[in-house]
Structures are given as structure tokens and as C-alpha cells.
Write a protein that holds these residues in place. Structure first.
Motif, PDB file in Angstrom:
ATOM      1  N   ILE A 199      24.051  72.903  21.732  1.00 19.43           N
ATOM      2  CA  ILE A 199      23.565  71.942  20.753  1.00 19.43           C
ATOM      3  C   ILE A 199      24.690  71.619  19.783  1.00 19.43           C
ATOM      4  CG2 ILE A 199      21.920  71.527  18.881  1.00 19.43           C
ATOM      5  CD1 ILE A 199      19.997  73.412  20.328  1.00 19.43           C
ATOM      6  N   ILE A 200      24.940  70.328  19.627  1.00 18.83           N
ATOM      7  CA  ILE A 200      25.978  69.863  18.706  1.00 18.83           C
ATOM      8  C   ILE A 200      25.335  68.928  17.694  1.00 18.83           C
ATOM      9  CG2 ILE A 200      28.144  68.589  18.466  1.00 18.83           C
ATOM     10  CD1 ILE A 200      28.823  69.369  21.325  1.00 18.83           C
ATOM     11  N   VAL A 201      25.597  69.143  16.411  1.00 16.77           N
ATOM     12  CA  VAL A 201      25.075  68.292  15.348  1.00 16.77           C
ATOM     13  C   VAL A 201      26.233  67.497  14.762  1.00 16.77           C
ATOM     14  CG1 VAL A 201      23.803  68.199  13.175  1.00 16.77           C
ATOM     15  CG2 VAL A 201      23.296  70.007  14.843  1.00 16.77           C
ATOM     16  N   LEU A 202      26.183  66.184  14.942  1.00 17.28           N
ATOM     17  CA  LEU A 202      27.226  65.304  14.435  1.00 17.28           C
ATOM     18  C   LEU A 202      26.770  64.616  13.153  1.00 17.28           C
ATOM     19  CD1 LEU A 202      28.206  63.441  17.746  1.00 17.28           C
ATOM     20  CD2 LEU A 202      29.325  65.456  16.766  1.00 17.28           C
ATOM     21  N   GLU A 203      27.703  64.396  12.242  1.00 21.55           N
ATOM     22  CA  GLU A 203      27.427  63.565  11.080  1.00 21.55           C
ATOM     23  C   GLU A 203      27.913  62.155  11.395  1.00 21.55           C
ATOM     24  OE1 GLU A 203      27.694  64.475   6.507  1.00 21.55           O
ATOM     25  OE2 GLU A 203      29.652  63.784   7.225  1.00 21.55           O
ATOM     26  N   VAL A 204      27.006  61.169  11.297  1.00 24.35           N
ATOM     27  CA  VAL A 204      27.348  59.798  11.649  1.00 24.35           C
ATOM     28  C   VAL A 204      26.926  58.868  10.526  1.00 24.35           C
ATOM     29  CG1 VAL A 204      27.158  60.212  14.128  1.00 24.35           C
ATOM     30  CG2 VAL A 204      25.144  59.451  12.845  1.00 24.35           C
ATOM     31  N   ASN A 205      27.533  57.692  10.511  1.00 21.70           N
ATOM     32  CA  ASN A 205      27.124  56.637   9.588  1.00 21.70           C
ATOM     33  C   ASN A 205      25.871  55.989  10.162  1.00 21.70           C
ATOM     34  OD1 ASN A 205      26.811  54.241   8.090  1.00 21.70           O
ATOM     35  ND2 ASN A 205      29.006  54.172   7.656  1.00 21.70           N
ATOM     36  N   ARG A 206      24.753  56.109   9.470  1.00 15.82           N
ATOM     37  CA  ARG A 206      23.482  55.658  10.013  1.00 15.82           C
ATOM     38  C   ARG A 206      23.431  54.159  10.269  1.00 15.82           C
ATOM     39  NH1 ARG A 206      19.127  57.129   5.452  1.00 15.82           N
ATOM     40  NH2 ARG A 206      17.739  56.165   6.974  1.00 15.82           N
ATOM     41  N   ALA A 223      27.614  58.717  24.118  1.00 16.17           N
ATOM     42  CA  ALA A 223      27.248  59.036  25.501  1.00 16.17           C
ATOM     43  C   ALA A 223      28.476  58.990  26.410  1.00 16.17           C
ATOM     44  CB  ALA A 223      26.181  58.062  25.991  1.00 16.17           C
ATOM     45  N   GLN A 224      29.366  58.042  26.166  1.00 17.59           N
ATOM     46  CA  GLN A 224      30.581  57.937  26.973  1.00 17.59           C
ATOM     47  C   GLN A 224      31.477  59.158  26.791  1.00 17.59           C
ATOM     48  OE1 GLN A 224      32.161  54.162  25.697  1.00 17.59           O
ATOM     49  NE2 GLN A 224      31.058  53.011  27.281  1.00 17.59           N
ATOM     50  N   ILE A 225      31.544  59.670  25.554  1.00 13.86           N
ATOM     51  CA  ILE A 225      32.346  60.867  25.294  1.00 13.86           C
ATOM     52  C   ILE A 225      31.767  62.059  26.064  1.00 13.86           C
ATOM     53  CG2 ILE A 225      32.989  62.531  23.510  1.00 13.86           C
ATOM     54  CD1 ILE A 225      33.152  60.183  21.552  1.00 13.86           C
ATOM     55  N   VAL A 226      30.445  62.180  26.043  1.00 13.82           N
ATOM     56  CA  VAL A 226      29.804  63.270  26.775  1.00 13.82           C
ATOM     57  C   VAL A 226      30.063  63.132  28.264  1.00 13.82           C
ATOM     58  CG1 VAL A 226      27.587  64.334  27.351  1.00 13.82           C
ATOM     59  CG2 VAL A 226      28.031  63.580  25.006  1.00 13.82           C
ATOM     60  N   GLU A 227      29.911  61.916  28.800  1.00  9.61           N
ATOM     61  CA  GLU A 227      30.121  61.687  30.229  1.00  9.61           C
ATOM     62  C   GLU A 227      31.587  61.860  30.617  1.00  9.61           C
ATOM     63  OE1 GLU A 227      28.517  57.828  30.840  1.00  9.61           O
ATOM     64  OE2 GLU A 227      26.418  58.479  30.574  1.00  9.61           O
ATOM     65  N   THR A 236      36.727  67.020  21.868  1.00 12.93           N
ATOM     66  CA  THR A 236      36.803  65.590  22.154  1.00 12.93           C
ATOM     67  C   THR A 236      36.184  64.777  21.018  1.00 12.93           C
ATOM     68  OG1 THR A 236      36.613  66.087  24.522  1.00 12.93           O
ATOM     69  CG2 THR A 236      36.305  63.800  23.847  1.00 12.93           C
ATOM     70  N   PHE A 237      35.039  65.227  20.540  1.00 14.02           N
ATOM     71  CA  PHE A 237      34.408  64.527  19.415  1.00 14.02           C
ATOM     72  C   PHE A 237      35.337  64.500  18.199  1.00 14.02           C
ATOM     73  CE2 PHE A 237      30.030  65.218  21.298  1.00 14.02           C
ATOM     74  CZ  PHE A 237      29.728  63.862  21.379  1.00 14.02           C
ATOM     75  N   ILE A 238      35.996  65.607  17.933  1.00 15.24           N
ATOM     76  CA  ILE A 238      36.904  65.680  16.790  1.00 15.24           C
ATOM     77  C   ILE A 238      38.075  64.713  16.969  1.00 15.24           C
ATOM     78  CG2 ILE A 238      38.542  67.180  15.571  1.00 15.24           C
ATOM     79  CD1 ILE A 238      36.586  69.496  16.113  1.00 15.24           C
ATOM     80  N   ARG A 239      38.587  64.625  18.199  1.00 21.04           N
ATOM     81  CA  ARG A 239      39.690  63.692  18.473  1.00 21.04           C
ATOM     82  C   ARG A 239      39.267  62.243  18.234  1.00 21.04           C
ATOM     83  NH1 ARG A 239      40.568  66.826  23.138  1.00 21.04           N
ATOM     84  NH2 ARG A 239      39.833  65.116  24.459  1.00 21.04           N
ATOM     85  N   ILE A 263      31.687  67.338  12.968  1.00 20.48           N
ATOM     86  CA  ILE A 263      30.693  68.250  13.534  1.00 20.48           C
ATOM     87  C   ILE A 263      30.132  69.112  12.415  1.00 20.48           C
ATOM     88  CG2 ILE A 263      30.310  70.162  15.134  1.00 20.48           C
ATOM     89  CD1 ILE A 263      32.482  68.986  16.908  1.00 20.48           C
ATOM     90  N   LYS A 264      28.831  68.953  12.159  1.00 14.38           N
ATOM     91  CA  LYS A 264      28.192  69.693  11.078  1.00 14.38           C
ATOM     92  C   LYS A 264      27.756  71.082  11.517  1.00 14.38           C
ATOM     93  CE  LYS A 264      27.481  68.353   7.593  1.00 14.38           C
ATOM     94  NZ  LYS A 264      28.328  68.399   6.371  1.00 14.38           N
TER      95      LYS A 264
END
Length: 221
Positions: A129-136, A145-149, A186-189, A194-195
Motif C-alpha cells: 500500500i502506497i499513500v501519495l500526496e497529490v494536488n486534488r 497508472a502508467q507508472i505502476v504499469e 519511481t514515484f519519487i523520480r 509519498i506520505k
């Protein structure tokens, strides 16, 4: 999953000529604080134990009470999210379900909803489980989804938490792997914050199922 698929076969219905005491007895037996009142196929409203207690005379028939119907039912084709929203906003233990002709179909208990949440959130499947902080306002689920794939992984479930008066939101992703470190890198790059992160392997999954079982046992008391 829609409301028609959540209907319980064990929730009784009340009639106008039933007494307040009879209604409370059924509520205690089935461990709920609300029950629907029906005349034929017509839904009249949802009787709450608080309404009966505030009335005071348990020998009176239910027909003397001002029983609310608004905000106590969903239609059979409403999504489970609509049912959850109604239960949460009105603090209901039971929700009535009507067909598209406004005929009473049955009832959904709050505990029935909880029993389906594990499949809705893929809680039974081990994963990270990954919790991301995003601009709503402008986050891109397509990019996420592309990053995950790109990491040859899949999103099992996700949900967005939006605090009031905040431009930021928390996007919780459940991924089909226990080894989520490369995906987090990858998300960090890509500039994501990541919260939090969790890994639910077999040991963690067993602990979750134990807590879930205790919750269901408590709700059925």
C-alpha cells in the motif's frame, strides 16, 4: 456492486399496526437500531429505536409516530458507494431498498456492507500500500497508472481522501506486490510525495483478518 446485491434476507419489516414494544423486540433480536415499516409493497419509512424511546408509550401502535422516509432508502440500482454514503451521513444501521417503481424490495444492514468491503478494496489479497500526496485539482490518474504499469505491476484498489479546505489529497493505492520499494523510487523520480507505505504479506494479512473478525463480532453484539 449495487444495492440489490446487498439485500439481506433476515431483516424483518414492520407494519403500522405493530406496537412500539414489538418493534423494539425485533430490533433487539436482530441487533439493529432501525427497521423499515411497510404497507403492502409501499415503503412508509424507517423506524428508529430513538424515536420510540422519545415517544415513551411502548403500547402505542407505530402508526401514531411521525416516521421519516426521506433520506432512509436507496434504489436497487444505486452503487454500494451511495449506500455507504447514506449509512454514514444519517448514522443508519439499516437502509431500505426500493425498485424503480418505488416498491419496497428489502433492506441492507450496515454490517452487510462491511462484509463486502473486503472484496471492494481487495483486502483479502496480499500486497503493498502506497499513500501519495497529490494536488486534488489536477492530479493525473492516467500517469499514476502508467507508472505502476511501467514497473510491471497492477493497482488492485485505490481511493482518494480529500480533507476540507485543502488543495492536497491523499491517494491510497494497493499494489499486487509485497516489494514496493522500486515503485516508490519511481514515484519519487516523477516528483510525487509519498506520505506513507505499508506491506501486507501473509503475516500482516492474518493480523488484518483477525482485526476484521473482531470488528464484525463487535458489530453483531
Amino acid at each position: 456492486m449495487i444495492a440489490a446485491e446487498l439485500i439481506s434476507n433476515v431483516v424483518p419489516v414492520l407494519k403500522r399496526e405493530d406496537t412500539c414494544l414489538q418493534a423494539l423486540s425485533w430490533m433487539e433480536l436482530f441487533r439493529v437500531s432501525h427497521l423499515p415499516i411497510v404497507e403492502g409493497k409501499t415503503y412508509l419509512g424507517l423506524v428508529a429505536d430513538e424515536l420510540i424511546y422519545s415517544h415513551g408509550n411502548l403500547n402505542d401502535k407505530l402508526e401514531v409516530l411521525q416516521i421519516p422516509a426521506e433520506g432512509t432508502f436507496v434504489y436497487e440500482n444505486n452503487h454500494i458507494y451511495d449506500v455507504i454514503g447514506l449509512v454514514s451521513s444519517h448514522l443508519l444501521s439499516v437502509v431500505a431498498v426500493l425498485d424503480l417503481k418505488n416498491n419496497f424490495r428489502g433492506s441492507v444492514r450496515a454490517t452487510d456492507i462491511l462484509r463486502h468491503l473486503d472484496s471492494l478494496l481487495c483486502a483479502e489479497q496480499p500486497g503493498g500500500i502506497i499513500v501519495l500526496e497529490v494536488n486534488r485539482a489536477d492530479y493525473s490518474m492516467t500517469e499514476i497508472a502508467q507508472i505502476v504499469e511501467y514497473n510491471e505491476l497492477q493497482i488492485l484498489s485505490c481511493y482518494l481522501s480529500c480533507p476540507q479546505d485543502s488543495r492536497q489529497a491523499k491517494l491510497t493505492l494497493k499494489i499486487n506486490t509485497l516489494y514496493i520499494d522500486p515503485l516508490m523510487d519511481t514515484f519519487i523520480r516523477y516528483g510525487y510525495t509519498i506520505k506513507d507505505s505499508f506491506v501486507m504479506g501473509q503475516e500482516g494479512q492474518d493480523s488484518f483478518q483477525e482485526r476484521y473478525g473482531l470488528l464484525m463480532k463487535y458489530l453483531s453484539m
